[in-house]
Structure formats: structure tokens, C-alpha cells
Design a protein around this motif. Structure first.
Motif, PDB file in Angstrom:
ATOM      1  N   PHE A  50     144.299 100.355  38.181  1.00 14.01           N
ATOM      2  CA  PHE A  50     143.751 100.627  39.504  1.00 14.01           C
ATOM      3  C   PHE A  50     143.774  99.391  40.400  1.00 14.01           C
ATOM      4  O   PHE A  50     144.277  99.438  41.526  1.00 14.01           O
ATOM      5  N   THR A 104     146.898 100.358  42.222  1.00 13.25           N
ATOM      6  CA  THR A 104     146.513 101.067  43.448  1.00 13.25           C
ATOM      7  C   THR A 104     146.130 100.112  44.570  1.00 13.25           C
ATOM      8  O   THR A 104     146.591 100.255  45.710  1.00 13.25           O
ATOM      9  N   ASP A 150     146.527 109.044  45.132  1.00 13.18           N
ATOM     10  CA  ASP A 150     146.197 108.557  43.790  1.00 13.18           C
ATOM     11  C   ASP A 150     145.059 109.399  43.230  1.00 13.18           C
ATOM     12  O   ASP A 150     143.935 109.356  43.728  1.00 13.18           O
ATOM     13  N   SER A 198     143.297 108.997  40.705  1.00 10.91           N
ATOM     14  CA  SER A 198     142.202 108.244  40.091  1.00 10.91           C
ATOM     15  C   SER A 198     141.153 107.802  41.106  1.00 10.91           C
ATOM     16  O   SER A 198     140.056 107.389  40.740  1.00 10.91           O
ATOM     17  N   VAL A 199     141.480 107.893  42.394  1.00  7.66           N
ATOM     18  CA  VAL A 199     140.560 107.475  43.449  1.00  7.66           C
ATOM     19  C   VAL A 199     139.610 108.618  43.765  1.00  7.66           C
ATOM     20  O   VAL A 199     140.013 109.777  43.865  1.00  7.66           O
ATOM     21  N   ASP A 245     136.254 103.716  42.721  1.00  6.18           N
ATOM     22  CA  ASP A 245     137.296 103.490  41.730  1.00  6.18           C
ATOM     23  C   ASP A 245     137.150 104.508  40.594  1.00  6.18           C
ATOM     24  O   ASP A 245     136.245 105.355  40.623  1.00  6.18           O
TER      25      ASP A 245
END
Length: 337
Positions: A24, A28, A101, A103-104, A123
Motif C-alpha cells: 500500500f 498505492t 485500488d 484496498s483503499v 489504508d
């Protein structure tokens, strides 16, 4: 003689999985992965460092991965948010990048605050983050996955929610932060430096938090040298604050103080100079701060994500320590070809 802090040195968060954390922050967000070392209070746990190319104070975010701990709960008293600086023209690019993304979490904005535009998000562990528009002297990490013209330019600041906002405000002013503005229950303090100077104090009630993945452990501010650390130690002891001894953290010296509002501050010196010995490897000099050195890393080519950096006092246990830690790598996809 004590001098005002020029601003924030670093911010440290508690997170879950180490590899997910690297993916991340280096992927990211496009920060430089600086160091893979260990928590010096728990040598069998990682301490991961991110920042600009050399780890300049005011750009550094560090993380303690604890994958088996229960998630934390954001509340009072805690550092609730860490914010990074991005150019004014980068907002649309970042909204698109974060939206792409999975994961965000919880992306909102842009919001208007103190004449700034702000994107809020979390995060993968739930840590509250912000991207804030503004000017910064920090050069972005050029070899990462985020184009230079929109990349992060160091830390902007932190947001605190104290159990005693008046006490915390007094500590901020003692450290050298000045009250500069207020919007509603958000009170802005600013240090006199050129980067990472903002602390927002929320004057509001809230439920109590709990440490763990997804929460911010402490914020460190910059001090001029070890001699000043000892002076700060005496001042905090005189005020009967909960203050640690001065500690050698290998890359810098520091102390910790838990002020009456419950916020954990670290006071940290700028990076220690590293000299090359006859074999060509790095050794520490006898000095404790170096005005000519910009960051934690001297040579941009010297750090490998496969290398576990250890302070000298842990070297005899290297084999045992490495056997207890999972492998961590920076995926090639985080670097533009």
C-alpha cells in the motif's frame, strides 16, 4: 538552551500484515521504502520506514506490523489522522488512483479546510489518512509508481483528539507550535519550519480508543540534538509528565512523553551521520546530529528491501530474529520501468 521544534520528524502507526503494508505505502501511495528493521522495544516485530528518497525528517511514516493483534479502535486520546502534501493540481489524479485500488477504504472529498483541499481515506488496516493540497520544499520520490507531478511531497501534519485539549495545547505551545487558525472545533497549530509543520487539535468529546492495527501510535517532533533532549527531559520531569529516558535509536536519539491529554509525543534528533569504515560498510560516527545530512539514507542505491537492518546491539541475535520474521519485498510493480 531549548529552541522551538521546526516541525514533525515522523509519524508511527500500528498495522497488520507487513507485506500488505508495503504494497500500500510503496505501491498505492508511491512512498520510498527506506528501511526494513525491527521495533527496538520488540525485536521480533518489524519496523518499516517510508518517506522521500533519503528519508528526510518531515517525510517519514513508520509502521509496526502486528498481524495477530486485534484491530484498534480510533477514539480519545489518540492521533487520529496523518496527512501528506500533494500539489493542488493532483486532486483529480489521486481520486482516480484511490478509487481504482480495492484496498483503499472510505474515500471522501475533496473537502475544503483552511483554504486547502483535502481527500480523506483509510489504508487497508483502517488507519485514517489524508492528502492535503499545498506547497512543499520536499522533492517527491521520483522512481516510484506515481508520476512526479502528482506524487506526495512529505508529511503535511497530524490531527489530535485529546482527553484534555487545553493541556495538549499547552504542550504544543511549549514545543514551539503557534496557534494560527480555527474552524469549528478544529484548532490549527503550526511550527516555524518549512515542512511537516501542522498539528490540528480537535476540541471535541468522543469515545475512548484502543491501540492496535489501524491506529497511530505516536508523532515525533524534531529537536536540535542530544543535549536538547536532556534539557527537554528535565523540563518534562519538573512538570511531572510521564517521560522516558533519552534513547539511542541507532538512526537518531529520542525520548517519549505522554502529556496530560494522553497523546504520546516523541522528540527526535535529525539523523546521525554514517561514515564508511575501511571495508566500505557503514559505521556510526560519534556525533549525534549532522546538519549536512538530509535523511536516514545516504545513498539512494544502498537500501534493499531484502536486507534486514539491525542496530549493533541486536546483531548477535540476527539469525534468531530473521527466523521469526516473515519475508517482505517491494514488488517490481511499485517502480516504473
Amino acid at each position: 538552551m531549548l529552541t522551538d521544534t521546526p516541525g514533525i520528524h515522523h509519524v508511527t502507526a500500528v498495522v497488520g500484515d507487513a507485506q500488505r503494508n508495503v504494497d500500500f505505502y510503496a505501491g498505492t501511495l508511491g512512498l520510498r521504502f527506506l528501511l526494513r528493521t525491527v521495533n527496538q522495544e520488540d525485536k521480533f516485530a518489524y519496523h518499516l520506514y517510508y518517506g522521500d528518497e533519503t528519508g528526510t525528517p518531515g517525510t517519514i511514516l513508520t509502521c509496526f506490523p502486528y498481524p495477530h493483534e486485534d484491530d484498534g479502535r480510533i477514539g480519545v486520546p489518540q492521533i487520529q489522522t496523518v496527512a501528506f502534501v500533494v500539489p493542488e493540481t493532483a486532486i483529480d489524479d489521486w481520486l482516480e488512483r484511490l478509487a481504482g485500488d480495492d484496498s483503499v477504504r472510505d474515500v471522501t472529498g475533496p473537502l475544503e479546510r483552511f483554504d486547502e483541499r483535502v481527500i480523506r481515506f483509510r489504508d487497508p488496516d483502517g488507519t485514517r489518512l489524508e492528502l492535503v493540497t499545498g506547497d512543499s520544499p520536499v522533492e517527491p520520490w521520483a522512481d516510484g509508481p506515481v508520476p512526479e507531478d502528482v506524487a506526495i511531497r512529505g508529511l503535511h501534519g497530524v490531527t489530535l483528539c485529546s482527553a484534555n485539549s487545553y493541556a495538549t495545547a499547552s504542550v504544543l505551545e511549549t514545543l514551539g507550535f503557534e496557534l494560527v487558525d480555527q474552524e469549528g472545533d478544529r484548532v490549527r497549530y503550526r511550527a516555524p519550519g518549512d515542512r511537516a509543520t501542522v498539528v490540528d487539535l480537535l476540541d471535541r468529546d468522543g469515545s475512548y480508543g484502543r491501540g492496535g492495527p489501524g491506529t497511530i501510535h505516536h508523532v515525533a517532533v524534531r529537536v536540535g540534538g542530544v543535549d536538547q533532549l536532556y534539557e527537554w527531559h528535565e523540563l518534562f520531569r519538573e512538570r511531572e509528565y510521564d517521560v522516558s529516558r533519552v534513547k539511542d535509536r541507532h538512526y537518531f536519539h529520542s525520548l517519549y512523553v505522554r502529556e496530560p491529554g494522553g497523546i504520546l509525543f516523541e522528540l527526535a534528533t535529525d539523523p546521525r551521520p554514517r561514515l564508511q569504515n575501511e571495508s566500505g560498510s557503514d559505521t556510526e560516527s560519534d556525533d549525534t546530529a549532522d546538519e549536512g545530512r538530509s535523511g536516514l539514507v545516504d545513498n539512494s542505491d544502498a537500501i534493499s528491501s531484502e536486507t534486514l537492518e539491525l542496530p549493533p546491539w541486536f546483531e548477535e541475535d540476527r539469525e534468531m530474529i530473521e527466523s521469526q520474521l516473515p519475508p517482505v519485498f517491494v514488488p517490481e510493480s511499485t517502480v516504473d520501468s
